[in-house]
Design an enzyme around this catalytic site. Sequence first.
Site, short mmCIF file in Angstrom:
data_model
loop_
_atom_site.label_atom_id
_atom_site.label_comp_id
_atom_site.label_asym_id
_atom_site.label_seq_id
_atom_site.Cartn_x
_atom_site.Cartn_y
_atom_site.Cartn_z
N ARG A 152 0.86 -1.17 0.00
CA ARG A 152 0.00 0.00 0.00
C ARG A 152 0.91 1.23 0.00
O ARG A 152 2.04 1.17 0.49
CB ARG A 152 -0.90 0.02 1.23
CG ARG A 152 -1.82 -1.20 1.35
CD ARG A 152 -2.63 -1.12 2.64
NE ARG A 152 -3.57 -2.22 2.76
CZ ARG A 152 -3.32 -3.37 3.38
NH1 ARG A 152 -2.13 -3.58 3.93
NH2 ARG A 152 -4.23 -4.33 3.45
N LYS A 175 -2.14 -2.82 7.86
CA LYS A 175 -3.32 -2.40 8.60
C LYS A 175 -3.54 -3.26 9.83
O LYS A 175 -3.31 -4.46 9.81
CB LYS A 175 -4.56 -2.50 7.70
CG LYS A 175 -4.63 -1.43 6.60
CD LYS A 175 -5.94 -1.55 5.85
CE LYS A 175 -6.06 -0.44 4.81
NZ LYS A 175 -7.35 -0.52 4.07
N HIS A 243 -2.72 3.10 -6.15
CA HIS A 243 -3.31 1.89 -5.60
C HIS A 243 -3.61 0.87 -6.69
O HIS A 243 -3.64 -0.34 -6.43
CB HIS A 243 -4.59 2.22 -4.83
CG HIS A 243 -4.98 1.16 -3.84
ND1 HIS A 243 -4.17 0.81 -2.77
CD2 HIS A 243 -6.07 0.36 -3.74
CE1 HIS A 243 -4.75 -0.15 -2.07
NE2 HIS A 243 -5.90 -0.45 -2.63
N ARG A 246 -0.96 -1.75 -6.94
CA ARG A 246 -1.12 -2.88 -5.99
C ARG A 246 -2.15 -3.87 -6.52
O ARG A 246 -1.95 -5.08 -6.45
CB ARG A 246 -1.53 -2.33 -4.63
CG ARG A 246 -1.85 -3.39 -3.58
CD ARG A 246 -2.06 -2.69 -2.24
NE ARG A 246 -2.95 -3.42 -1.36
CZ ARG A 246 -2.56 -4.34 -0.49
NH1 ARG A 246 -1.29 -4.68 -0.41
NH2 ARG A 246 -3.45 -4.94 0.29
N HIS A 269 -4.22 -9.07 3.59
CA HIS A 269 -5.66 -9.01 3.84
C HIS A 269 -6.01 -9.79 5.10
O HIS A 269 -5.50 -10.89 5.31
CB HIS A 269 -6.44 -9.58 2.65
CG HIS A 269 -6.46 -8.66 1.47
ND1 HIS A 269 -6.74 -9.10 0.19
CD2 HIS A 269 -6.24 -7.32 1.37
CE1 HIS A 269 -6.69 -8.08 -0.64
NE2 HIS A 269 -6.39 -7.00 0.04
N TYR A 278 -10.13 -10.54 -6.55
CA TYR A 278 -9.19 -10.60 -7.66
C TYR A 278 -9.48 -11.74 -8.62
O TYR A 278 -9.04 -11.72 -9.76
CB TYR A 278 -7.75 -10.68 -7.13
CG TYR A 278 -7.34 -9.39 -6.45
CD1 TYR A 278 -7.06 -8.25 -7.21
CD2 TYR A 278 -7.29 -9.29 -5.08
CE1 TYR A 278 -6.72 -7.07 -6.60
CE2 TYR A 278 -6.96 -8.11 -4.46
CZ TYR A 278 -6.67 -7.00 -5.22
OH TYR A 278 -6.35 -5.82 -4.63
#
Length: 297
Positions: A152, A175, A243, A246, A269, A278
Site C-alpha cells: 500500500r 493495517k 493503488h 497494488r 488481507h 481478484y
Amino acid sequence: MIEAEILAAWHDHLTHGRRRSPHTVRAYVATARRLIATQEQPPRDWATLAALDVAALRTQLAGRRAAGIGQVSAARELSALKAFMAFARGQAGLPAAAPRLRGPRVKKGLPRPITPDEALHLTQTVGEDAGEPWIAARDMAVLLLLYGAGLRIGEALALTPAILPLHDSLVITGKGGRQRLIALLPVVRDAVDRYVSLAPWPLPRAEPLFRGAKGGPLAAGMIRRVMARARTLLGLPPTATPHALRHSFATHLLGAGADLRSLQELLGHASLSSTQIYTQVDAARLLDVYRTAHPRA
C-alpha cells in the site's frame, strides 16, 4: 468531562488500541465531533453519550446527506458512528455493542489493474519527468514497491532506513498492525538502492526513508500527483492510480498461477473474502481477451 477529553480518549483508542491509520483516525474523530455538536445539550459523561438512541444517529446521517456526501461516504460515516457508540458504551460500563442501524447499500466495484507493459512505462515516464535524478529515483522506487511488492502507498512511505541493506525479503507492518513477509525482486531492490545512493538528505534509521524535495517525509499526495502526470502523458485512464499498481500486482500474480491463500498473505488481507475479488478481476480480463482475440467472439 468535556468534549476535548471525550475526543482525546477516542483518538487514543483508535491510534493505540485499534492501531488505525492516521487517515482513519482523523475521519472517525471528525465524525464523533459532529455527533457531539448536533446534541442540544453537550454530553457530560460517557453515560450520556451511551444513552443516545438510533434517532440521534439518523439525524446525524441525514445532516451529512443534506450536505451532499455520497453513498460511500455515508456508509463510512455510519461505520464511524457505530464504532464510536460502541466505544462510548464500553467506557460507560455497558456492553460495547454497536447500535442496530442499516446504512446505504454500496456496490463494490472491481479494481482496475493496468497491464505489465503499462506499469513498466509508468515507472519509466515518472523517471523521465522528474526534475532531479534523486527525485526520479525516489519516485521509481516507490512505484516499484507498489507494483513489484504489492505494498500500500502508506506502507511504502512508512519504511525507514532500518530496512537497509535490503535482502530477498522484507517484513511489512500493515493495517491493524498485521505483519507479513514479502519477497523483493532484484529490480525493486536496485531501485531503492539507487534512490538511497542519490538522496541528498541524511537518512537516520528511525525516520522515513523517502523524503520530499525539502527533506521532510514524502507525502502520499505527491506520489499521486506524479502518477497523474505520468498517466496523462501515456494516455492512461484516471483509474491508473498508485493503488491500481497494488491491484495489478495481485491480478498479475493470480493470472500467473498464484493461489488465493498465498495472495492473501502477500497483500496482508485480514480475510480471504478481501482477496477473492481478484478472481473476478482476472475473469474479467480473460473475458476481455476472449472478446477481442477469439475468432468466434
